[in-house]
Design an enzyme around this catalytic site. Structure first.
Site, short mmCIF file in Angstrom:
data_model
loop_
_atom_site.label_atom_id
_atom_site.label_comp_id
_atom_site.label_asym_id
_atom_site.label_seq_id
_atom_site.Cartn_x
_atom_site.Cartn_y
_atom_site.Cartn_z
N ALA A 36 4.94 -52.02 -9.99
CA ALA A 36 3.76 -52.86 -9.82
C ALA A 36 2.65 -51.99 -9.26
O ALA A 36 2.93 -50.99 -8.57
CB ALA A 36 4.06 -53.98 -8.85
N GLU A 82 11.30 -50.93 -3.95
CA GLU A 82 10.51 -51.91 -3.20
C GLU A 82 10.83 -51.92 -1.72
O GLU A 82 9.97 -52.13 -0.87
CB GLU A 82 10.71 -53.33 -3.78
CG GLU A 82 10.13 -53.54 -5.17
CD GLU A 82 11.06 -53.16 -6.31
OE1 GLU A 82 12.08 -52.48 -6.06
OE2 GLU A 82 10.75 -53.53 -7.45
N GLY A 94 8.81 -52.58 -10.83
CA GLY A 94 8.48 -53.45 -11.97
C GLY A 94 8.71 -52.76 -13.31
O GLY A 94 8.91 -53.42 -14.33
N GLU A 114 12.27 -53.24 -13.92
CA GLU A 114 12.45 -54.66 -14.27
C GLU A 114 11.98 -54.94 -15.69
O GLU A 114 12.56 -55.77 -16.40
CB GLU A 114 11.71 -55.53 -13.25
CG GLU A 114 12.39 -55.47 -11.88
CD GLU A 114 11.58 -56.12 -10.77
OE1 GLU A 114 10.37 -55.84 -10.69
OE2 GLU A 114 12.15 -56.89 -9.99
N1 COA Z 1 0.99 -48.42 -7.99
C1 COA Z 1 -0.24 -47.90 -7.94
N2 COA Z 1 -0.51 -46.60 -8.13
C2 COA Z 1 0.53 -45.80 -8.39
C3 COA Z 1 1.85 -46.26 -8.45
C4 COA Z 1 2.06 -47.64 -8.24
N3 COA Z 1 3.27 -48.19 -8.30
N4 COA Z 1 2.66 -45.21 -8.70
C5 COA Z 1 1.88 -44.12 -8.82
N5 COA Z 1 0.59 -44.47 -8.63
C6 COA Z 1 -0.59 -43.61 -8.67
C7 COA Z 1 -0.71 -42.75 -7.42
O1 COA Z 1 -1.32 -43.49 -6.37
C8 COA Z 1 -1.58 -41.63 -7.93
O2 COA Z 1 -2.90 -42.09 -8.00
P1 COA Z 1 -4.13 -41.16 -7.49
O3 COA Z 1 -4.05 -39.92 -8.34
O4 COA Z 1 -5.35 -41.98 -7.74
O5 COA Z 1 -3.83 -40.87 -6.05
C9 COA Z 1 -1.08 -41.45 -9.36
O6 COA Z 1 -0.46 -42.67 -9.72
C10 COA Z 1 -0.05 -40.34 -9.51
O7 COA Z 1 1.01 -40.60 -8.62
P2 COA Z 1 1.52 -39.55 -7.51
O8 COA Z 1 2.17 -40.33 -6.42
O9 COA Z 1 0.42 -38.62 -7.14
O10 COA Z 1 2.61 -38.74 -8.36
P3 COA Z 1 3.88 -37.98 -7.78
O11 COA Z 1 4.42 -37.17 -8.90
O12 COA Z 1 3.54 -37.26 -6.51
O13 COA Z 1 4.93 -39.12 -7.38
C11 COA Z 1 6.16 -41.17 -7.73
C12 COA Z 1 5.48 -39.95 -8.39
C13 COA Z 1 6.62 -42.10 -8.86
C14 COA Z 1 7.40 -40.71 -6.95
C15 COA Z 1 5.17 -41.88 -6.79
O14 COA Z 1 3.97 -42.09 -7.50
C16 COA Z 1 5.64 -43.22 -6.29
O15 COA Z 1 6.49 -43.26 -5.41
N6 COA Z 1 5.10 -44.31 -6.81
C17 COA Z 1 5.37 -45.65 -6.35
C18 COA Z 1 6.69 -46.12 -6.86
C19 COA Z 1 7.02 -47.51 -6.31
O16 COA Z 1 7.21 -47.69 -5.13
N7 COA Z 1 7.09 -48.50 -7.22
C20 COA Z 1 7.45 -49.86 -6.86
C21 COA Z 1 6.24 -50.66 -6.56
S1 COA Z 1 6.69 -52.29 -6.04
#
Ligand code: COA
Length: 260
Positions: free
Chosen positions: A67, A134, A111, A114
């Site tokens: 999400a 989450e 998500g 999911e």
């Molecule tokens: N929602 C909103 N933005 C997200 C996102 C999410 N779920 N996942 C990644 N992004 C965005 C980051 O904020 C970043 O944006 P920015 O460049 O404007 O700062 C961009 O996508 C790239 O992500 P980044 O975190 O820099 O990449 P990474 O390779 O360092 O890490 C992940 C990758 C997947 C490990 C990390 O992005 C992450 O943990 N994301 C969230 C996953 C999550 O918790 N999902 C469940 C949500 S309920």
């Protein structure tokens, strides 16, 4: 064909290909993407030329990283509940009448996992990573994760993923039954399309009945499921496709299913 802001929708013969297209945000699902996704499935439901749908994420890094977390900030519980109880993308996929294949090309989290779980089949690249993170945000899966993941991989593995929030790699996802197939990244699209095209040759009526029957296994008790399976089986006898399938077998030729 409609155009969407956050997704790309292409027809490749009988296969529709949906690409969630927010690569700069790792294809995170915001309200717009969810609404457009549900609308795309509504559009494809009505299109008889489409027999199978493949859904994937843009870029090489992510299928869907969950999400859109930015939308969580400051949202009231009631507003959040409204978002989650309005017709969801997950429900649109789950109730879709044709087979849907998740082509998982990278991070498949929250998500995103999911969404993949709502699909009928999951094909993953070796580089894919799966997780329900989450818990790390102080919340729990809310798009069916606690229910569909548990039904697919069992309570022990689902608990482990949901309570730790840890990611698992594609081979582990395969081993626990979360994905159907793992292929090298370079082969992902070719292999997914090969499976999609093979399914697209079947009778769309039989595919629909088969989906409905299989989904009943986790949603009804055995006696009801068995009874409804017989009804759905018998319903196939009303189709020209069944006549064609049987005739083609007896005439030793390939059937040509028309979806009638
Ligand atoms: N929602 C909103 N933005 C997200 C996102 C999410 N779920 N996942 C990644 N992004 C965005 C980051 O904020 C970043 O944006 P920015 O460049 O404007 O700062 C961009 O996508 C790239 O992500 P980044 O975190 O820099 O990449 P990474 O390779 O360092 O890490 C992940 C990758 C997947 C490990 C990390 O992005 C992450 O943990 N994301 C969230 C996953 C999550 O918790 N999902 C469940 C949500 S309920």
């Amino acid at each position: 064909m409609s155009s969407y802001e956050t997704l790309l929708l292409e027809r490749r013969g009988r296969v529709a290909f949906i690409t969630i297209n927010r690569p700069d945000k790792l294809n995170a699902l915001n309200i717009k993407t969810r609404a457009e996704g549900a609308a795309a499935f509504d559009e494809l439901r009505e299109d008889d030329s489409v027999r199978v749908v493949v859904i994937t994420g843009a870029g090489e890094k992510a299928f869907v990283a969950g999400a859109d977390i930015a939308e969580f900030e400051g949202r009231t519980p009631v507003a959040q509940r409204d978002v989650m109880t309005s017709r969801s993308l997950f429900t649109a996929v789950d109730t879709f009448t044709k087979p849907v294949i998740a082509m998982v090309n990278g991070y498949c989290l929250g998500g995103g996992c999911e969404l993949a779980l709502s699909c009928d089949l999951r094909v993953a690249s070796e580089t894919a990573r799966f997780g329900q993170p989450e818990i790390n945000l102080g919340i729990i899966p809310g798009g069916g994760g606690t229910q569909r993941l548990t039904r697919l991989v069992g309570e022990g593995k689902a608990m482990e993923m949901i309570l730790t929030g840890d990611m698992i790699d594609a081979q582990t996802a395969f081993r626990i039954g979360l994905v159907n197939l793992v292929v090298p990244a370079a082969d992902l699209e070719g292999k997914t399309m090969e499976i999609a095209n093979r399914i697209a040759e079947k009778s769309p009526i039989a595919l629909r009945m088969a989906k409905e029957a299989v989904k009943l296994a986790s949603r009804s008790n055995l006696d009801e499921g068995l009874r409804r399976e017989v009804d759905l089986f018998a319903l196939c006898f009303s189709s020209e496709d069944k006549d064609e399938g049987v005739r083609a077998f007896l005439e030793k030729r390939k059937p040509e299913f028309k979806g009638r």
